[in-house]
Design an enzyme around this catalytic site. Structure first.
Site, PDB file in Angstrom:
ATOM      1  N   ARG A   1      15.622  40.415  70.899  1.00  0.00           N
ATOM      2  CA  ARG A   1      16.403  41.444  71.584  1.00  0.00           C
ATOM      3  C   ARG A   1      17.323  42.097  70.562  1.00  0.00           C
ATOM      4  O   ARG A   1      17.802  41.431  69.624  1.00  0.00           O
ATOM      5  CB  ARG A   1      17.268  40.845  72.703  1.00  0.00           C
ATOM      6  CG  ARG A   1      16.522  40.497  73.952  1.00  0.00           C
ATOM      7  CD  ARG A   1      16.079  41.753  74.724  1.00  0.00           C
ATOM      8  NE  ARG A   1      15.425  41.402  75.971  1.00  0.00           N
ATOM      9  CZ  ARG A   1      14.107  41.240  76.118  1.00  0.00           C
ATOM     10  NH1 ARG A   1      13.291  41.415  75.100  1.00  0.00           N
ATOM     11  NH2 ARG A   1      13.600  40.931  77.303  1.00  0.00           N
TER      12      ARG A   1
ATOM     13  N   HIS B   1       9.753  48.439  70.775  1.00  0.00           N
ATOM     14  CA  HIS B   1       9.769  47.365  71.780  1.00  0.00           C
ATOM     15  C   HIS B   1       8.387  47.189  72.430  1.00  0.00           C
ATOM     16  O   HIS B   1       8.236  47.303  73.650  1.00  0.00           O
ATOM     17  CB  HIS B   1      10.835  47.644  72.848  1.00  0.00           C
ATOM     18  CG  HIS B   1      11.228  46.397  73.602  1.00  0.00           C
ATOM     19  ND1 HIS B   1      12.476  46.179  74.085  1.00  0.00           N
ATOM     20  CD2 HIS B   1      10.504  45.296  73.957  1.00  0.00           C
ATOM     21  CE1 HIS B   1      12.528  45.007  74.700  1.00  0.00           C
ATOM     22  NE2 HIS B   1      11.334  44.457  74.635  1.00  0.00           N
TER      23      HIS B   1
HETATM   24  P1  NAP Z   1      11.730  30.511  75.880  1.00  0.00           P
HETATM   25  O1  NAP Z   1      10.401  29.904  76.170  1.00  0.00           O
HETATM   26  O2  NAP Z   1      12.823  30.381  76.858  1.00  0.00           O
HETATM   27  O3  NAP Z   1      12.220  29.893  74.484  1.00  0.00           O
HETATM   28  C1  NAP Z   1      13.482  30.151  73.960  1.00  0.00           C
HETATM   29  C2  NAP Z   1      13.671  29.305  72.709  1.00  0.00           C
HETATM   30  O4  NAP Z   1      14.925  29.673  72.106  1.00  0.00           O
HETATM   31  C3  NAP Z   1      13.748  27.809  73.012  1.00  0.00           C
HETATM   32  O5  NAP Z   1      13.118  27.078  71.984  1.00  0.00           O
HETATM   33  C4  NAP Z   1      15.251  27.540  73.001  1.00  0.00           C
HETATM   34  O6  NAP Z   1      15.616  26.223  72.625  1.00  0.00           O
HETATM   35  C5  NAP Z   1      15.698  28.483  71.917  1.00  0.00           C
HETATM   36  N1  NAP Z   1      17.124  28.785  72.067  1.00  0.00           N
HETATM   37  C6  NAP Z   1      17.764  29.347  73.114  1.00  0.00           C
HETATM   38  N2  NAP Z   1      19.081  29.447  72.873  1.00  0.00           N
HETATM   39  C7  NAP Z   1      19.271  28.912  71.636  1.00  0.00           C
HETATM   40  C8  NAP Z   1      20.410  28.704  70.829  1.00  0.00           C
HETATM   41  N3  NAP Z   1      21.627  29.064  71.242  1.00  0.00           N
HETATM   42  N4  NAP Z   1      20.238  28.115  69.630  1.00  0.00           N
HETATM   43  C9  NAP Z   1      19.030  27.722  69.210  1.00  0.00           C
HETATM   44  N5  NAP Z   1      17.896  27.895  69.925  1.00  0.00           N
HETATM   45  C10 NAP Z   1      18.023  28.478  71.121  1.00  0.00           C
HETATM   46  O7  NAP Z   1      11.591  32.050  75.565  1.00  0.00           O
HETATM   47  P2  NAP Z   1      10.274  32.869  75.163  1.00  0.00           P
HETATM   48  O8  NAP Z   1       9.439  33.124  76.356  1.00  0.00           O
HETATM   49  O9  NAP Z   1       9.652  32.209  73.976  1.00  0.00           O
HETATM   50  O10 NAP Z   1      10.911  34.283  74.750  1.00  0.00           O
HETATM   51  C11 NAP Z   1      11.903  34.385  73.762  1.00  0.00           C
HETATM   52  C12 NAP Z   1      12.522  35.766  73.797  1.00  0.00           C
HETATM   53  O11 NAP Z   1      11.620  36.725  73.231  1.00  0.00           O
HETATM   54  C13 NAP Z   1      12.790  36.333  75.194  1.00  0.00           C
HETATM   55  O12 NAP Z   1      13.978  35.811  75.740  1.00  0.00           O
HETATM   56  C14 NAP Z   1      12.885  37.820  74.918  1.00  0.00           C
HETATM   57  O13 NAP Z   1      14.213  38.173  74.609  1.00  0.00           O
HETATM   58  C15 NAP Z   1      12.021  38.008  73.684  1.00  0.00           C
HETATM   59  N6  NAP Z   1      10.814  38.797  74.003  1.00  0.00           N
HETATM   60  C16 NAP Z   1      10.600  39.959  73.345  1.00  0.00           C
HETATM   61  C17 NAP Z   1       9.469  40.690  73.618  1.00  0.00           C
HETATM   62  C18 NAP Z   1       9.163  41.966  72.887  1.00  0.00           C
HETATM   63  O14 NAP Z   1       8.231  42.667  73.274  1.00  0.00           O
HETATM   64  N7  NAP Z   1       9.873  42.286  71.827  1.00  0.00           N
HETATM   65  C19 NAP Z   1       8.553  40.241  74.567  1.00  0.00           C
HETATM   66  C20 NAP Z   1       8.799  39.050  75.218  1.00  0.00           C
HETATM   67  C21 NAP Z   1       9.940  38.323  74.933  1.00  0.00           C
HETATM   68  P3  NAP Z   1      15.162  24.966  73.521  1.00  0.00           P
HETATM   69  O15 NAP Z   1      13.697  24.807  73.242  1.00  0.00           O
HETATM   70  O16 NAP Z   1      15.978  23.854  72.989  1.00  0.00           O
HETATM   71  O17 NAP Z   1      15.438  25.345  74.951  1.00  0.00           O
HETATM   72  C1  GLV Z   2       9.895  42.070  76.817  1.00  0.00           C
HETATM   73  O1  GLV Z   2      10.752  42.414  76.072  1.00  0.00           O
HETATM   74  C2  GLV Z   2       9.942  40.870  77.567  1.00  0.00           C
HETATM   75  O2  GLV Z   2      11.023  40.275  77.713  1.00  0.00           O
HETATM   76  O3  GLV Z   2       8.863  40.444  78.056  1.00  0.00           O
END
Ligand code: NAP
Ligand code: GLV
Length: 311
Positions: free
Chosen positions: A226, A274
């Site tokens: 983000r 994005h």
């Molecule tokens: P997720 O499954 O919830 O994983 C989040 C990871 O971040 C977990 O390993 C978590 O640790 C870690 N984390 C959270 N807070 C932290 C902190 N303060 N310090 C250290 N580690 C921390 O999320 P996801 O589905 O992989 O997605 C991640 C992010 O990608 C989304 O929230 C979104 O913002 C972004 N995203 C971007 C796009 C795009 O198109 N650019 C698309 C989709 C998502 P734990 O394992 O210990 O809980």
């Molecule tokens: C896109 O940014 C998502 O959060 O899936």
């Protein structure tokens, strides 16, 4: 009929959502968010992206909310969320897309593609020696569904891999670091840093001058998480001082990125709008239908948002 209220993609997208749900859950009455004929008492499910704060709470029979994206920062700020499960998007297609994006970005940075692109424009023939994969250490911040999948995608190239998360993790072939105590040691061994953390109060501005200073000289950065995680001025300063080599950015503090942003024309920055991982509506409808079916059958739900953690 059971109403599924949709706020994602604008009113013009509702026909595509209806067609997508018709193939997987034809029993659902799929309605647009602002459809005036919707009886609020009949709304059971909602599939949303950035709903107005407080609005979900106005449906007394709402049972389940599905985020139309993997990030839930668009919901986390709503102080009046209903007390129902909120599921983050976890469609396999979303994971595949992020795998592609991270592999492409890391290879781009590893093989100095930004420099070849600049040299092409200047008609310069320069082979630009650069290290082989075993000498290029790649670290991923965030080891959730996307971070872990990105590391899987990088494994075949031979980069030494590491990852950082809030709680300790064990991933095959990945040196894992955890919590704030692990952050500096993690950063010190990342030649390419990929950020896939959620946006929370703890991660706000985490890609800042101090973080960049902790990376080895000549490191590069990918932010596909983000925009709020990145202090853009600190990135520009680190690139201009030569401490950082390059960056690939998909997300920005302000989106669309304003035309006068200095990020646009920086020779060491590659920008995408994005798009790292946003699957099509049929894929998201399939995921939502599976979640609704699991919910109705009383089965465990995947990817539950935890308001206390903020992700
Ligand atoms: P997720 O499954 O919830 O994983 C989040 C990871 O971040 C977990 O390993 C978590 O640790 C870690 N984390 C959270 N807070 C932290 C902190 N303060 N310090 C250290 N580690 C921390 O999320 P996801 O589905 O992989 O997605 C991640 C992010 O990608 C989304 O929230 C979104 O913002 C972004 N995203 C971007 C796009 C795009 O198109 N650019 C698309 C989709 C998502 P734990 O394992 O210990 O809980
Ligand atoms: C896109 O940014 C998502 O959060 O899936």
């Amino acid at each position: 009929m059971t109403i599924l209220l949709v706020k994602s993609g604008g009113p013009g997208a509702i026909e595509e959502w209806r067609a997508a749900f018709a193939t997987v859950r034809p029993d659902l009455d799929v309605r647009w968010w602002d459809d005036p004929s919707v009886d609020p008492l009949a709304v059971r499910y909602a599939l949303v992206w950035a709903p107005e704060p407080g609005r979900l709470k106005t449906y007394p029979n709402l049972r389940l909310v599905i985020s139309s994206g993997a990030g839930v920062d668009h919901l986390a700020g709503d102080t009046m969320l209903p007390d129902v499960p909120i599921v983050r998007l976890g469609a396999p297609e979303a994971v595949w897309r992020m795998r592609e994006y991270v592999a492409l970005s890391v290879l781009h940075l590893h093989r100095l593609w930004h420099r070849f692109a600049a040299n092409q424009r200047a008609r310069v023939w320069d082979e630009l020696p650069n290290p082989e994969a075993p000498e290029r250490r790649v670290g991923v911040m965030g080891l959730g569904q996307l971070g872990a999948a990105a590391l899987d995608a990088l494994r075949p190239f031979g980069f030494p891999l590491s990852g950082w998360s809030r709680s300790p993790k064990a991933l095959p072939g990945v040196r894992c670091f955890a919590d704030m105590r692990g952050l500096k040691p993690f950063l010190a061994q990342c030649d390419i840093l990929v950020c896939l953390l959620p946006a929370t109060p703890e991660t706000n501005g985490i890609l800042n001058a101090e973080t960049f200073a902790a990376l080895p000289r000549g490191a590069s950065v990918v932010n596909a998480a983000r925009g709020s995680l990145l202090v853009e001025a600190d990135l520009l300063a680190a690139l201009d001082s030569g401490h950082l080599e390059a960056a690939v950015l998909d997300v920005f503090e302000t989106e669309p990125l304003p035309p006068d942003s200095p990020l646009w024309l920086h020779p060491c920055i590659t920008i995408t709008p994005h798009v790292a991982s946003f699957p099509g509506r049929p894929a998201r409808a399939r995921f939502a239908a599976e979640v609704i079916t699991a919910f109705e059958a009383g089965r465990a739900l995947p990817n539950l948002f935890d308001p206390k953690r903020g992700y």
